[in-house]
Design a protein around this motif. Sequence first.
Motif, PDB file in Angstrom:
ATOM      1  N   GLN A 176       3.966 -10.185  -0.603  1.00  0.00           N
ATOM      2  CA  GLN A 176       4.002 -11.184   0.460  1.00  0.00           C
ATOM      3  C   GLN A 176       2.587 -11.537   0.891  1.00  0.00           C
ATOM      4  OE1 GLN A 176       6.507  -9.305   3.508  1.00  0.00           O
ATOM      5  NE2 GLN A 176       8.020 -10.926   3.228  1.00  0.00           N
ATOM      6  N   GLY A 177       2.427 -12.788   1.362  1.00  0.00           N
ATOM      7  CA  GLY A 177       1.143 -13.201   1.909  1.00  0.00           C
ATOM      8  C   GLY A 177       0.482 -14.288   1.085  1.00  0.00           C
ATOM      9  N   HIS A 178      -0.818 -14.412   1.266  1.00  0.00           N
ATOM     10  CA  HIS A 178      -1.593 -15.403   0.532  1.00  0.00           C
ATOM     11  C   HIS A 178      -1.581 -15.057  -0.963  1.00  0.00           C
ATOM     12  CE1 HIS A 178      -5.169 -17.652  -0.806  1.00  0.00           C
ATOM     13  NE2 HIS A 178      -4.951 -18.427   0.240  1.00  0.00           N
ATOM     14  N   GLY A 194       0.774  -1.227   0.000  1.00  0.00           N
ATOM     15  CA  GLY A 194       0.000   0.000   0.000  1.00  0.00           C
ATOM     16  C   GLY A 194       0.808   1.280   0.000  1.00  0.00           C
ATOM     17  N   TRP A 195       2.123   1.192   0.192  1.00  0.00           N
ATOM     18  CA  TRP A 195       2.940   2.404   0.341  1.00  0.00           C
ATOM     19  C   TRP A 195       3.004   3.220  -0.947  1.00  0.00           C
ATOM     20  CZ3 TRP A 195       7.670   3.771  -1.962  1.00  0.00           C
ATOM     21  CH2 TRP A 195       8.313   4.882  -1.403  1.00  0.00           C
ATOM     22  N   HIS A 247      -3.327 -15.244   5.149  1.00  0.00           N
ATOM     23  CA  HIS A 247      -3.447 -13.826   4.826  1.00  0.00           C
ATOM     24  C   HIS A 247      -2.716 -13.031   5.901  1.00  0.00           C
ATOM     25  CE1 HIS A 247      -6.629 -15.297   2.163  1.00  0.00           C
ATOM     26  NE2 HIS A 247      -6.615 -14.108   1.583  1.00  0.00           N
ATOM     27  N   LEU A 248      -1.862 -12.114   5.489  1.00  0.00           N
ATOM     28  CA  LEU A 248      -1.087 -11.298   6.415  1.00  0.00           C
ATOM     29  C   LEU A 248      -1.684  -9.900   6.513  1.00  0.00           C
ATOM     30  CD1 LEU A 248       2.540 -12.227   5.268  1.00  0.00           C
ATOM     31  CD2 LEU A 248       1.183 -13.275   7.102  1.00  0.00           C
ATOM     32  N   PRO A 249      -1.600  -9.266   7.692  1.00  0.00           N
ATOM     33  CA  PRO A 249      -2.047  -7.869   7.802  1.00  0.00           C
ATOM     34  C   PRO A 249      -1.207  -6.979   6.890  1.00  0.00           C
ATOM     35  CG  PRO A 249      -1.671  -8.844   9.981  1.00  0.00           C
ATOM     36  CD  PRO A 249      -1.104  -9.795   8.978  1.00  0.00           C
TER      37      PRO A 249
END
Length: 288
Positions: A241-243, A195-196, A231-233
Amino acid sequence: MRIGVTVPNFGPEATVGSLRAWAALAEDAGYDFLMVGDHVAATADVTAAYPGPFWEPLTLLGYLAGVTRRVELGTTVLVVPYRDPLLTARSLAGIDRLSDGRLIVGVGIGWAREEFAALGLDPARRGALTDAHLETVLAHWADDVLPHAGHVVDTRPRPHRRPHPPVWVGGNGAPARSRAVRFGQAWHPLHPPAGWLRREGLPALRAAATAAGRPVPALAPRIALDPGDDHLPDDDRLTGQGHPDQIRADLDDLRGLGATHVLLDTARGGGGHEQQRALLTDAARWVG
Protein backbone atom coordinates in the motif's frame (compact mmCIF):
# COMPACT_ATOMS: atom_id res chain seq x y z
CA MET A 1 11.15 -13.73 -7.45
CA ARG A 2 7.97 -14.66 -9.32
CA ILE A 3 4.98 -12.31 -9.32
CA GLY A 4 1.37 -13.47 -9.44
CA VAL A 5 -2.14 -12.01 -9.31
CA THR A 6 -5.37 -12.89 -7.54
CA VAL A 7 -8.41 -13.63 -9.70
CA PRO A 8 -11.61 -12.48 -7.93
CA ASN A 9 -13.81 -15.56 -8.40
CA PHE A 10 -16.79 -14.01 -6.64
CA GLY A 11 -19.34 -11.25 -7.06
CA PRO A 12 -21.66 -10.13 -9.86
CA GLU A 13 -18.71 -9.24 -12.12
CA ALA A 14 -17.27 -12.76 -11.92
CA THR A 15 -18.67 -13.91 -15.24
CA VAL A 16 -17.13 -16.47 -17.56
CA GLY A 17 -15.93 -13.63 -19.78
CA SER A 18 -14.38 -11.74 -16.87
CA LEU A 19 -12.60 -14.83 -15.56
CA ARG A 20 -11.19 -15.50 -19.03
CA ALA A 21 -10.05 -11.86 -19.20
CA TRP A 22 -8.18 -12.24 -15.89
CA ALA A 23 -6.44 -15.34 -17.19
CA ALA A 24 -5.52 -13.58 -20.44
CA LEU A 25 -4.18 -10.61 -18.46
CA ALA A 26 -1.94 -12.85 -16.36
CA GLU A 27 -0.56 -14.55 -19.46
CA ASP A 28 -0.21 -11.48 -21.68
CA ALA A 29 1.14 -9.04 -19.08
CA GLY A 30 3.92 -11.42 -18.09
CA TYR A 31 2.77 -12.45 -14.62
CA ASP A 32 4.01 -15.83 -13.45
CA PHE A 33 0.97 -17.27 -11.68
CA LEU A 34 -2.67 -16.63 -10.77
CA MET A 35 -4.65 -17.72 -7.71
CA VAL A 36 -8.30 -17.99 -6.68
CA GLY A 37 -10.05 -18.14 -3.31
CA ASP A 38 -12.22 -20.81 -1.73
CA HIS A 39 -15.67 -21.05 -0.18
CA VAL A 40 -18.08 -23.95 -0.47
CA ALA A 41 -21.22 -22.83 1.38
CA ALA A 42 -21.96 -19.14 0.79
CA THR A 43 -23.41 -18.36 4.22
CA ALA A 44 -24.08 -14.83 5.44
CA ASP A 45 -20.63 -14.41 6.99
CA VAL A 46 -19.07 -15.35 3.63
CA THR A 47 -21.26 -13.16 1.42
CA ALA A 48 -20.73 -10.16 3.71
CA ALA A 49 -17.09 -10.20 2.59
CA TYR A 50 -17.39 -11.98 -0.75
CA PRO A 51 -20.75 -11.43 -2.47
CA GLY A 52 -22.09 -14.17 -4.68
CA PRO A 53 -21.89 -15.88 -6.95
CA PHE A 54 -18.75 -17.64 -5.67
CA TRP A 55 -17.09 -19.96 -8.20
CA GLU A 56 -15.84 -23.22 -6.70
CA PRO A 57 -12.06 -22.95 -7.08
CA LEU A 58 -11.09 -26.46 -8.17
CA THR A 59 -13.69 -26.49 -10.92
CA LEU A 60 -12.53 -23.03 -11.98
CA LEU A 61 -8.84 -23.96 -12.00
CA GLY A 62 -9.63 -26.95 -14.22
CA TYR A 63 -11.27 -24.52 -16.65
CA LEU A 64 -8.43 -21.99 -16.42
CA ALA A 65 -5.91 -24.77 -17.07
CA GLY A 66 -7.55 -25.18 -20.46
CA VAL A 67 -7.50 -21.49 -21.43
CA THR A 68 -3.90 -20.80 -20.30
CA ARG A 69 -0.60 -22.27 -21.36
CA ARG A 70 2.16 -20.66 -19.31
CA VAL A 71 1.08 -19.30 -15.92
CA GLU A 72 0.95 -21.42 -12.79
CA LEU A 73 -2.48 -21.86 -11.19
CA GLY A 74 -3.25 -21.96 -7.48
CA THR A 75 -5.50 -21.45 -4.48
CA THR A 76 -5.22 -18.68 -1.92
CA VAL A 77 -6.28 -20.56 0.02
CA LEU A 78 -8.07 -23.89 -0.20
CA VAL A 79 -9.92 -24.46 3.10
CA VAL A 80 -8.72 -27.98 3.80
CA PRO A 81 -11.42 -29.17 6.28
CA TYR A 82 -14.26 -28.47 3.82
CA ARG A 83 -13.63 -31.48 1.56
CA ASP A 84 -13.04 -35.17 1.93
CA PRO A 85 -9.25 -35.56 1.77
CA LEU A 86 -9.35 -38.33 -0.84
CA LEU A 87 -11.51 -36.15 -3.09
CA THR A 88 -9.15 -33.22 -2.46
CA ALA A 89 -6.10 -35.29 -3.36
CA ARG A 90 -7.68 -36.61 -6.57
CA SER A 91 -9.07 -33.24 -7.66
CA LEU A 92 -5.76 -31.47 -7.17
CA ALA A 93 -3.79 -34.25 -8.82
CA GLY A 94 -6.11 -34.05 -11.80
CA ILE A 95 -5.64 -30.29 -12.15
CA ASP A 96 -1.87 -30.70 -11.94
CA ARG A 97 -1.98 -33.38 -14.64
CA LEU A 98 -4.31 -31.43 -16.93
CA SER A 99 -2.15 -28.30 -16.61
CA ASP A 100 1.16 -30.11 -17.22
CA GLY A 101 2.36 -29.46 -13.69
CA ARG A 102 1.32 -25.85 -13.17
CA LEU A 103 -0.57 -26.22 -9.88
CA ILE A 104 0.30 -24.49 -6.59
CA VAL A 105 -1.72 -25.68 -3.59
CA GLY A 106 -2.23 -22.85 -1.10
CA VAL A 107 -4.03 -24.19 1.98
CA GLY A 108 -5.58 -22.81 5.15
CA ILE A 109 -7.88 -23.70 8.04
CA GLY A 110 -10.75 -21.29 7.25
CA TRP A 111 -12.52 -18.65 9.33
CA ALA A 112 -16.27 -18.55 8.47
CA ARG A 113 -18.09 -20.12 11.42
CA GLU A 114 -21.50 -20.19 9.73
CA GLU A 115 -19.97 -21.92 6.73
CA PHE A 116 -18.44 -24.59 8.96
CA ALA A 117 -21.83 -25.13 10.61
CA ALA A 118 -23.56 -25.38 7.22
CA LEU A 119 -21.09 -28.11 6.25
CA GLY A 120 -21.63 -29.98 9.53
CA LEU A 121 -18.13 -29.21 10.81
CA ASP A 122 -16.93 -27.96 14.19
CA PRO A 123 -14.84 -24.80 13.64
CA ALA A 124 -13.02 -25.48 16.90
CA ARG A 125 -11.51 -28.57 15.27
CA ARG A 126 -10.46 -26.91 12.03
CA GLY A 127 -6.74 -26.95 12.86
CA ALA A 128 -6.74 -30.64 13.78
CA LEU A 129 -8.85 -31.49 10.73
CA THR A 130 -6.49 -29.56 8.47
CA ASP A 131 -3.47 -31.46 9.77
CA ALA A 132 -5.18 -34.84 9.44
CA HIS A 133 -6.45 -34.08 5.93
CA LEU A 134 -3.06 -32.82 4.77
CA GLU A 135 -1.45 -36.03 5.97
CA THR A 136 -3.97 -38.02 3.94
CA VAL A 137 -3.59 -35.87 0.82
CA LEU A 138 0.19 -36.16 0.87
CA ALA A 139 0.00 -39.92 1.41
CA HIS A 140 -2.32 -40.33 -1.59
CA TRP A 141 0.08 -38.36 -3.75
CA ALA A 142 2.97 -40.62 -2.75
CA ASP A 143 1.75 -44.05 -3.90
CA ASP A 144 -0.41 -45.59 -6.62
CA VAL A 145 -2.39 -47.82 -4.26
CA LEU A 146 -3.20 -47.16 -0.62
CA PRO A 147 -5.55 -48.38 2.10
CA HIS A 148 -8.40 -45.94 2.75
CA ALA A 149 -11.28 -46.46 5.21
CA GLY A 150 -10.76 -50.21 5.20
CA HIS A 151 -10.49 -50.54 1.42
CA VAL A 152 -7.70 -50.54 -1.11
CA VAL A 153 -7.85 -47.42 -3.28
CA ASP A 154 -6.12 -46.78 -6.61
CA THR A 155 -4.92 -43.17 -6.27
CA ARG A 156 -3.97 -42.63 -9.92
CA PRO A 157 -3.49 -40.38 -11.74
CA ARG A 158 -0.91 -38.98 -9.39
CA PRO A 159 0.24 -35.37 -9.78
CA HIS A 160 2.43 -34.38 -12.71
CA ARG A 161 4.97 -32.67 -10.44
CA ARG A 162 7.02 -34.95 -8.26
CA PRO A 163 6.88 -35.61 -5.47
CA HIS A 164 3.77 -33.40 -5.59
CA PRO A 165 2.67 -29.82 -6.35
CA PRO A 166 4.14 -27.23 -4.00
CA VAL A 167 2.05 -26.73 -0.85
CA TRP A 168 1.88 -23.20 0.55
CA VAL A 169 0.45 -22.87 4.05
CA GLY A 170 -1.52 -19.67 4.53
CA GLY A 171 -1.95 -17.69 7.73
CA ASN A 172 0.05 -15.24 9.80
CA GLY A 173 -0.01 -16.76 13.29
CA ALA A 174 2.16 -19.30 15.09
CA PRO A 175 -0.03 -22.33 14.19
CA ALA A 176 0.22 -21.46 10.50
CA ARG A 177 3.99 -21.14 10.71
CA SER A 178 4.27 -24.49 12.49
CA ARG A 179 1.99 -26.08 9.89
CA ALA A 180 4.12 -24.60 7.10
CA VAL A 181 7.23 -26.12 8.65
CA ARG A 182 5.52 -29.50 8.97
CA PHE A 183 3.70 -29.75 5.65
CA GLY A 184 4.64 -26.89 3.35
CA GLN A 185 7.20 -25.95 0.78
CA ALA A 186 6.34 -22.31 1.46
CA TRP A 187 4.75 -20.08 4.09
CA HIS A 188 2.00 -17.91 2.58
CA PRO A 189 1.27 -15.00 4.96
CA LEU A 190 -1.73 -12.88 4.00
CA HIS A 191 -1.63 -9.06 3.79
CA PRO A 192 1.24 -8.55 6.24
CA PRO A 193 1.75 -5.05 7.65
CA ALA A 194 4.67 -3.11 6.21
CA GLY A 195 7.92 -4.33 7.73
CA TRP A 196 6.29 -7.09 9.80
CA LEU A 197 7.88 -9.98 7.94
CA ARG A 198 11.39 -8.70 8.57
CA ARG A 199 10.74 -7.73 12.19
CA GLU A 200 8.58 -10.59 13.41
CA GLY A 201 7.25 -13.02 10.84
CA LEU A 202 10.41 -14.52 9.40
CA PRO A 203 12.33 -14.70 12.71
CA ALA A 204 9.36 -16.60 14.15
CA LEU A 205 9.27 -18.92 11.12
CA ARG A 206 12.96 -19.70 11.48
CA ALA A 207 12.47 -20.37 15.20
CA ALA A 208 9.60 -22.76 14.45
CA ALA A 209 11.74 -24.64 11.93
CA THR A 210 14.64 -24.87 14.39
CA ALA A 211 12.34 -26.17 17.13
CA ALA A 212 10.98 -28.83 14.78
CA GLY A 213 14.40 -29.75 13.39
CA ARG A 214 13.16 -29.12 9.86
CA PRO A 215 14.15 -26.83 6.95
CA VAL A 216 12.79 -23.29 6.83
CA PRO A 217 10.00 -23.11 4.23
CA ALA A 218 10.23 -20.60 1.42
CA LEU A 219 8.46 -17.24 1.70
CA ALA A 220 5.52 -16.62 -0.67
CA PRO A 221 3.31 -13.82 0.70
CA ARG A 222 0.05 -12.40 -0.60
CA ILE A 223 0.27 -8.62 -0.42
CA ALA A 224 -2.04 -5.73 -1.22
CA LEU A 225 -1.60 -3.88 -4.49
CA ASP A 226 -3.09 -0.54 -3.51
CA PRO A 227 -1.10 2.38 -4.96
CA GLY A 228 -1.93 6.00 -4.25
CA ASP A 229 -0.54 9.48 -4.75
CA ASP A 230 0.73 9.91 -1.19
CA HIS A 231 3.47 8.29 0.86
CA LEU A 232 1.88 6.55 3.86
CA PRO A 233 3.50 6.02 7.28
CA ASP A 234 4.75 2.46 7.56
CA ASP A 235 2.92 2.05 10.87
CA ASP A 236 -0.40 2.67 9.09
CA ARG A 237 -0.07 0.63 5.90
CA LEU A 238 0.08 -2.91 4.65
CA THR A 239 2.90 -4.19 2.50
CA GLY A 240 1.97 -3.08 -1.01
CA GLN A 241 0.00 0.00 0.00
CA GLY A 242 1.02 3.60 -0.55
CA HIS A 243 2.97 5.50 -3.17
CA PRO A 244 4.36 3.37 -6.04
CA ASP A 245 7.84 4.11 -4.75
CA GLN A 246 6.87 2.48 -1.44
CA ILE A 247 5.44 -0.54 -3.24
CA ARG A 248 8.59 -0.95 -5.31
CA ALA A 249 10.62 -0.71 -2.08
CA ASP A 250 8.38 -3.35 -0.49
CA LEU A 251 9.02 -5.70 -3.41
CA ASP A 252 12.76 -5.05 -3.23
CA ASP A 253 12.62 -5.81 0.49
CA LEU A 254 10.75 -9.07 -0.12
CA ARG A 255 13.31 -10.01 -2.75
CA GLY A 256 16.06 -9.31 -0.23
CA LEU A 257 14.27 -11.48 2.33
CA GLY A 258 14.41 -14.37 -0.12
CA ALA A 259 10.76 -14.47 -1.21
CA THR A 260 10.37 -16.90 -4.09
CA HIS A 261 6.86 -15.72 -5.04
CA VAL A 262 4.72 -12.66 -4.30
CA LEU A 263 0.98 -12.63 -4.96
CA LEU A 264 -0.57 -9.22 -5.72
CA ASP A 265 -4.11 -8.69 -4.45
CA THR A 266 -5.95 -5.76 -6.04
CA ALA A 267 -9.10 -6.13 -3.93
CA ARG A 268 -7.78 -3.84 -1.19
CA GLY A 269 -7.88 -0.90 -3.56
CA GLY A 270 -11.52 -1.43 -4.48
CA GLY A 271 -13.00 -0.75 -7.90
CA GLY A 272 -14.56 -3.14 -10.37
CA HIS A 273 -12.87 -5.88 -12.32
CA GLU A 274 -11.99 -3.67 -15.26
CA GLN A 275 -10.34 -1.10 -12.99
CA GLN A 276 -8.44 -3.82 -11.15
CA ARG A 277 -7.21 -5.39 -14.38
CA ALA A 278 -6.14 -1.95 -15.61
CA LEU A 279 -4.16 -1.51 -12.38
CA LEU A 280 -2.42 -4.85 -12.91
CA THR A 281 -1.66 -4.01 -16.55
CA ASP A 282 -0.07 -0.76 -15.43
CA ALA A 283 1.70 -2.38 -12.48
CA ALA A 284 3.28 -5.01 -14.71
CA ARG A 285 5.57 -2.25 -15.99
CA TRP A 286 6.97 -1.38 -12.57
CA VAL A 287 6.62 -4.35 -10.19
CA GLY A 288 8.83 -6.83 -12.01
